[in-house]
Design a protein around this motif. Structure first.
Motif, mmCIF file in Angstrom:
data_model
loop_
_atom_site.group_PDB
_atom_site.id
_atom_site.type_symbol
_atom_site.label_atom_id
_atom_site.label_comp_id
_atom_site.label_asym_id
_atom_site.label_seq_id
_atom_site.Cartn_x
_atom_site.Cartn_y
_atom_site.Cartn_z
ATOM 1 N N LYS A 134 0.840 -1.194 0.000
ATOM 2 C CA LYS A 134 0.000 0.000 0.000
ATOM 3 C C LYS A 134 0.884 1.257 0.000
ATOM 4 C CE LYS A 134 -4.031 -1.928 2.406
ATOM 5 N NZ LYS A 134 -4.891 -1.833 3.620
ATOM 6 N N GLY A 135 0.345 2.343 -0.541
ATOM 7 C CA GLY A 135 1.080 3.600 -0.544
ATOM 8 C C GLY A 135 2.033 3.707 -1.717
ATOM 9 N N GLU A 136 2.819 4.766 -1.711
ATOM 10 C CA GLU A 136 3.753 5.031 -2.796
ATOM 11 C C GLU A 136 4.891 4.017 -2.809
ATOM 12 O OE1 GLU A 136 5.170 9.002 -2.674
ATOM 13 O OE2 GLU A 136 3.178 9.914 -2.879
ATOM 14 N N ALA A 137 5.291 3.660 -4.029
ATOM 15 C CA ALA A 137 6.362 2.672 -4.162
ATOM 16 C C ALA A 137 7.685 3.193 -3.613
ATOM 17 C CB ALA A 137 6.525 2.290 -5.629
ATOM 18 N N GLY A 138 7.917 4.493 -3.771
ATOM 19 C CA GLY A 138 9.187 5.062 -3.338
ATOM 20 C C GLY A 138 9.432 4.984 -1.843
ATOM 21 N N THR A 139 8.366 4.896 -1.066
ATOM 22 C CA THR A 139 8.510 4.832 0.398
ATOM 23 C C THR A 139 8.078 3.476 0.957
ATOM 24 O OG1 THR A 139 6.298 5.790 0.678
ATOM 25 C CG2 THR A 139 8.173 7.316 0.617
ATOM 26 N N ALA A 140 7.800 2.524 0.075
ATOM 27 C CA ALA A 140 7.294 1.226 0.535
ATOM 28 C C ALA A 140 8.309 0.491 1.408
ATOM 29 C CB ALA A 140 6.910 0.364 -0.666
ATOM 30 N N HIS A 141 9.598 0.736 1.175
ATOM 31 C CA HIS A 141 10.612 0.038 1.977
ATOM 32 C C HIS A 141 10.536 0.435 3.450
ATOM 33 C CE1 HIS A 141 12.499 3.889 0.985
ATOM 34 N NE2 HIS A 141 13.231 3.739 2.070
ATOM 35 N N GLU A 142 9.948 1.599 3.728
ATOM 36 C CA GLU A 142 9.811 2.038 5.112
ATOM 37 C C GLU A 142 8.685 1.294 5.833
ATOM 38 O OE1 GLU A 142 9.140 6.197 4.837
ATOM 39 O OE2 GLU A 142 11.057 6.646 3.867
ATOM 40 N N ARG A 143 7.801 0.632 5.068
ATOM 41 C CA ARG A 143 6.642 -0.045 5.659
ATOM 42 C C ARG A 143 6.656 -1.556 5.479
ATOM 43 N NH1 ARG A 143 4.944 4.064 2.465
ATOM 44 N NH2 ARG A 143 4.180 2.617 0.876
ATOM 45 N N VAL A 144 7.688 -2.078 4.841
ATOM 46 C CA VAL A 144 7.674 -3.495 4.479
ATOM 47 C C VAL A 144 8.145 -4.413 5.599
ATOM 48 C CG1 VAL A 144 10.027 -3.667 3.540
ATOM 49 C CG2 VAL A 144 8.166 -5.020 2.518
ATOM 50 N N ARG A 145 8.790 -3.889 6.634
ATOM 51 C CA ARG A 145 9.346 -4.729 7.685
ATOM 52 C C ARG A 145 8.296 -5.620 8.352
ATOM 53 N NH1 ARG A 145 13.997 -6.777 8.367
ATOM 54 N NH2 ARG A 145 15.011 -4.738 8.119
ATOM 55 N N PRO A 146 7.090 -5.120 8.711
ATOM 56 C CA PRO A 146 6.086 -6.006 9.318
ATOM 57 C C PRO A 146 5.670 -7.144 8.389
ATOM 58 C CG PRO A 146 5.506 -3.708 9.681
ATOM 59 C CD PRO A 146 6.640 -3.712 8.708
ATOM 60 N N VAL A 147 5.658 -6.880 7.076
ATOM 61 C CA VAL A 147 5.286 -7.925 6.113
ATOM 62 C C VAL A 147 6.364 -9.001 6.079
ATOM 63 C CG1 VAL A 147 4.642 -8.385 3.724
ATOM 64 C CG2 VAL A 147 4.066 -6.180 4.762
ATOM 65 N N ILE A 148 7.619 -8.576 6.086
ATOM 66 C CA ILE A 148 8.727 -9.547 6.099
ATOM 67 C C ILE A 148 8.659 -10.402 7.362
ATOM 68 C CG2 ILE A 148 11.236 -9.763 6.219
ATOM 69 C CD1 ILE A 148 11.443 -7.253 4.510
ATOM 70 N N ASP A 149 8.355 -9.775 8.490
ATOM 71 C CA ASP A 149 8.251 -10.513 9.750
ATOM 72 C C ASP A 149 7.099 -11.506 9.709
ATOM 73 O OD1 ASP A 149 10.391 -9.057 10.689
ATOM 74 O OD2 ASP A 149 9.156 -7.590 11.778
ATOM 75 N N ALA A 169 10.113 -3.413 -2.620
ATOM 76 C CA ALA A 169 10.241 -2.809 -1.292
ATOM 77 C C ALA A 169 11.262 -3.551 -0.435
ATOM 78 C CB ALA A 169 8.885 -2.784 -0.598
ATOM 79 N N SER A 170 11.195 -4.887 -0.424
ATOM 80 C CA SER A 170 12.121 -5.660 0.413
ATOM 81 C C SER A 170 13.554 -5.544 -0.073
ATOM 82 C CB SER A 170 11.681 -7.129 0.451
ATOM 83 O OG SER A 170 11.537 -7.651 -0.856
ATOM 84 N N SER A 171 13.758 -5.478 -1.397
ATOM 85 C CA SER A 171 15.131 -5.330 -1.906
ATOM 86 C C SER A 171 15.666 -3.939 -1.610
ATOM 87 C CB SER A 171 15.179 -5.611 -3.405
ATOM 88 O OG SER A 171 14.359 -4.705 -4.120
ATOM 89 N N ASN A 172 14.800 -2.915 -1.730
ATOM 90 C CA ASN A 172 15.255 -1.558 -1.390
ATOM 91 C C ASN A 172 15.616 -1.461 0.089
ATOM 92 O OD1 ASN A 172 14.972 -0.600 -3.983
ATOM 93 N ND2 ASN A 172 12.961 0.309 -3.636
ATOM 94 N N LEU A 173 14.852 -2.144 0.937
ATOM 95 C CA LEU A 173 15.170 -2.154 2.367
ATOM 96 C C LEU A 173 16.507 -2.838 2.603
ATOM 97 C CD1 LEU A 173 14.333 -1.693 5.342
ATOM 98 C CD2 LEU A 173 13.253 -3.956 5.269
ATOM 99 N N THR A 174 16.719 -3.979 1.971
ATOM 100 C CA THR A 174 17.970 -4.719 2.145
ATOM 101 C C THR A 174 19.163 -3.914 1.646
ATOM 102 O OG1 THR A 174 16.808 -6.831 1.928
ATOM 103 C CG2 THR A 174 19.192 -6.845 1.592
ATOM 104 N N ILE A 175 19.011 -3.335 0.443
ATOM 105 C CA ILE A 175 20.110 -2.540 -0.115
ATOM 106 C C ILE A 175 20.388 -1.329 0.760
ATOM 107 C CG2 ILE A 175 20.756 -1.055 -2.053
ATOM 108 C CD1 ILE A 175 19.330 -3.040 -3.897
ATOM 109 N N GLY A 176 19.313 -0.676 1.237
ATOM 110 C CA GLY A 176 19.501 0.477 2.111
ATOM 111 C C GLY A 176 20.213 0.112 3.397
ATOM 112 N N ASP A 177 19.805 -1.009 4.006
ATOM 113 C CA ASP A 177 20.464 -1.463 5.237
ATOM 114 C C ASP A 177 21.917 -1.849 4.970
ATOM 115 O OD1 ASP A 177 18.158 -1.035 6.629
ATOM 116 O OD2 ASP A 177 17.531 -3.141 6.693
ATOM 117 N N ALA A 178 22.128 -2.576 3.857
ATOM 118 C CA ALA A 178 23.492 -2.996 3.521
ATOM 119 C C ALA A 178 24.381 -1.788 3.262
ATOM 120 C CB ALA A 178 23.475 -3.902 2.291
#
Length: 766
Positions: A134-149, A169-178
């Motif tokens: 849900k929401g904009e794709a550009g900020t989806a990585h900020e909301r994807v953590r609960p889904v991954i959990d 979203a999950s790849s952007n989160l991973t790349i951002g964290d990495a």
């Protein structure tokens, strides 16, 4: 001929005499730039700004069309033993319910959904659950953590299966964290490494700290300025990371040049003010020339017309500019304030306590340079022909693989290392091979639901399929105000940089689209393949312009700075050899994969497409640091009456220590970035480190003195028709209105010893 007033000397002299004012101005600039920059915020590039050619036009239309922008995610459910198909219905339904329960997912599809179910692999051992964030794709990585959990919880309930999530979203989160972890590690390693090298070079705590302070404050000020300039020209998110890399290396180098010269003059018996004046007039001027040359090289990236390169140009120019300004203003003020306390020998004191012996470092020895440098230089000057042939042969040999340089997109291989999301993407690709690359045609018209447009879409589908280069299924999407329609499909081949895929895009652009969709509106072929093609085409058009611009302006700067046609030509040739050798090493390591195990990466058989041009402008600029610094000392000695051969030896030997220290710092900082997880950063870091190492050793220690020895007095040849060029002062000259030069043949003050800068005289340093 009247000499031009030495600008660096004037600025440095004023800063030294008005040290508190200079420091307050510098601090006020850094603080103001940082506060204003944080308040304004850095404007990141829109997706279309990194595109080129027709892809950029298509992306611009899509940006304004108002299509729902959702980040797609997939959950792979796969048997672990690979022996027997599993019943995926119950597990896939559990996954679907789990992701919906987070409140962050929508449009969930399982293999058993009605309408458009998610796929099951041909062997029945893999299945997907697909959904949108849900929401904009550009900020989806900020909301994807609960889904991954939530997906991980289902995995724990079914250990017999492999249940993993991957998507935008999950790849952007991973790349951002990495990337965040990598940058943190790089900072934790590079700053202590730089400090350690500076401490070893000076043997003094303050002398090691001051360059870091100047470099880091310059970086902070540059980042603040970037926030302001980015309001007009948006920047890539990696720009500030690059600024840290370049800013730390260049800022420390400039300070190192300046401090070392000031300490040499104090060791030679100069008074405090005079030592600072000479450092400002000589090293300060070398820093100014070097900085201008680096900025000129970086500005060549503006000519590419590509948003990513333009952002890189902004960032690097600003950080080099602030480093130059800080070295010419804040640094003399700090040195004037600290005085001789900067040379408190903490390392020597530790050695004395441990060994009972005094370790004296000769900052201003008669020829200095250390035993290794002296041995190398003596051999080079004794046999310049052999030395030049061997050094040039080595560089040419290293450069040969560069003729096989191939560029491409890293794709899934961009994220190197053990990252679950990257592994999941590879498993999905293996379980659901498509044999095609996704592509679209973006059409803009007054009403895309009208009969002519619908008929054109149908004709396009038939003709595209008839080529044999386009595969089904087709998808048609219309934006809310019915002005844009997007036709999606697949093209044959393996994706970007694949010849079959590129030929399919050419067929669509040159034949199918003009005959169908191009007749009813503005139509552009878009997609990953088209984007890479357009990027390569843009570089093909602009690379000659960038190379010519950088080479010409660097040539003119060297010609004006040293009033020598030979020096200007050899500068260009030596720098090109250095860059070409770095290209060759990059190909051998990352394209041929010779360093995979050592550097912990998997070769993709190509170099990231934006890197060669970027490395050229960066390396050509950075290689000027040592070149200008060494040549300035050579020309300074020559202007004071030394014969050319002795001036060469004097210039090389008196700069050997600082060049070695500066090179170690740059190589260390760049090599740290070579340990990062992103393949593009790894290639950039190793490429820069190797290039600086080659430049500071083979080129500056062997090839430069050998060629200068062979040319002899011809090094200073300037045609008569260029006699109008200003004669820039390479000596101490007048520094901020103070007295004369103080060297041989000059009318120095009564307190000045009669010796070349850096030569030992019998004067006690008080």
């Amino acid at each position: 001929m009247a000499r031009r007033r030495n600008l660096a000397a004037s600025i440095g002299g004023w800063s030294a005499r008005h040290r508190w004012a200079a420091l307050l101005i510098w601090i006020a600039f850094v603080v103001t730039a940082t506060l204003v920059g944080n308040a304004v915020g850095t404007e990141r590039m829109e997706s279309w700004e990194s595109e080129n050619g027709e892809s950029r036009k298509a992306a611009t239309v899509l940006q304004a069309a108002g299509f729902p922008d959702a980040a797609g995610e997939s959950v792979l459910i796969q048997t672990r033993d690979g022996k027997a198909p599993a019943d995926f219905r119950r597990v896939s339904e559990e996954v679907g319910k789990a992701v919906l329960a987070t409140g962050q997912a929508e449009n969930v599809r399982t293999p058993y959904s009605e309408g458009a179910p998610a796929p099951v692999s041909a062997d029945g051992r893999s299945a997907l659950v697909m959904f949108d964030m849900k929401g904009e794709a550009g900020t989806a990585h900020e909301r994807v953590r609960p889904v991954i959990d939530a997906v991980a919880q289902v995995q724990r309930a079914h250990p017999e299966l492999r249940i993993d999530q991957a998507g935008e979203a999950s790849s952007n989160l991973t790349i951002g964290d990495a990337l965040a972890d990598d940058l943190t590690r790089a900072e934790l390693l590079s700053v202590p490494l730089t400090f350690g090298i500076l401490l070893a070079a000076f043997g003094a705590l303050l002398a090691a700290v001051v360059p870091l302070v100047v470099a880091f404050t310059a970086y902070l000020g540059a980042v603040g300025l970037l926030a302001l300039t980015s309001q007009l020209l948006h920047v890539d998110s990696a720009t500030t990371n690059l600024m840290l890399l370049i800013g730390l290396a260049v800022g420390v180098d400039y300070s190192l040049f300046y401090i070392r010269r000031e300490r040499e003059e104090r060791a030679a018996g100069r008074g405090r003010e005079r030592a600072l004046e000479i450092a400002a007039a000589t090293s300060g001027r070398a820093v100014l020339i070097s900085g201008i040359t680096v900025i000129v090289a970086m500005s060549g990236m503006f000519l590419t017309g590509n948003g990513t390169f333009i952002g890189f140009a902004q960032g690097t120019i600003l950080v080099v500019l602030t480093a130059v300004v800080g070295s010419m203003t804040a640094l003399p003020a700090i040195l004037s304030l600290i005085g001789d306390k900067i040379d408190a020998r903490v390392v020597h004191g530790a050695v004395r306590k441990l060994t009972g012996r005094t370790w004296r470092r000769r900052l201003g020895g008669r020829e200095g340079g250390g035993r290794i440098w002296n041995t190398i230089l003596t051999g080079v000057l004794r046999r310049p022909v052999v030395s030049a042939v061997l050094a040039a042969g080595l560089l040419i040999g290293l450069a040969v693989p560069a003729f096989d340089l191939r560029t491409g997109q890293a794709g899934l291989a961009e994220l190197q290392g053990d990252y679950p999301v990257a592994d999941t993407f590879r498993r999905i690709e293996a379980a659901f091979p498509t044999g095609k690359a996704p592509a679209t045609v973006v059409v803009k018209a007054g009403d895309v639901t009208s009969a002519p447009v619908r008929e054109a879409v149908e004709r396009f589908q038939k003709q595209a399929l008839a080529t044999g280069e386009v595969v089904e299924p087709f998808g048609v999407a219309v934006n809310p105000d019915k002005t844009v329609v997007v036709v999606s499909f697949g093209v044959v081949g393996g994706g970007p940089s694949d010849e079959a895929s590129e030929q399919a895009v050419r067929t669509l652009r040159e034949e199918v689209v003009p005959q169908t969709l191009g007749r009813v509106g503005e139509a552009h072929v878009h997609g990953a393949v088209a984007s890479v093609m357009d990027f390569n085409a843009q570089l093909g058009r602009t690379v000659p312009l960038v190379f010519g611009f950088v080479l010409l302006l660097a040539f003119l700067l060297m010609l004006a700075s040293f009033r020598s046609l030979v020096v200007a030509v050899t500068t260009i040739v030596l720098n090109l050899l250095s860059v070409a050798a770095a290209y060759g090493v990059l190909v051998v390591v990352f394209q041929y994969g010779w360093g995979e195990s050592l550097l912990n990466f998997t070769s993709t058989g190509s170099i990231v497409s934006w890197l060669p041009l970027f490395l050229f402008v960066i390396l050509f600029g950075l290689s000027m640091d040592y070149h200008v610094f060494i040549l300035s000392r050579v020309r300074e000695a020559y202007d004071r009456g030394m014969p050319t051969e002795r001036a060469i030896a004097h210039g090389i030997r008196t700069t050997a220590g600082v060049v070695s220290s500066a090179a170690f710092i740059m190589v260390g900082v760049f090599a740290v970035f070579g340990t990062m997880s992103l393949l593009s950063f790894k290639q950039m870091g190793i490429g820069l480190a190797v290039a600086v190492l080659i430049d500071a050793t083979v080129v500056r220690a062997v090839l430069l003195p050998a060629t200068m020895k062979l040319f002899g007095d011809a090094n200073w040849y300037l045609p008569r028709w260029l006699g109008w060029l200003p004669a820039l002062d390479h000596e101490a000259g007048e520094a901020g209105g103070s007295g004369g030069d103080g060297g041989p043949g000059r009318d120095g003050g009564p307190d000045e010893p009669d010796a070349l800068p850096g030569e030992r005289v019998p004067v006690t340093v008080g």
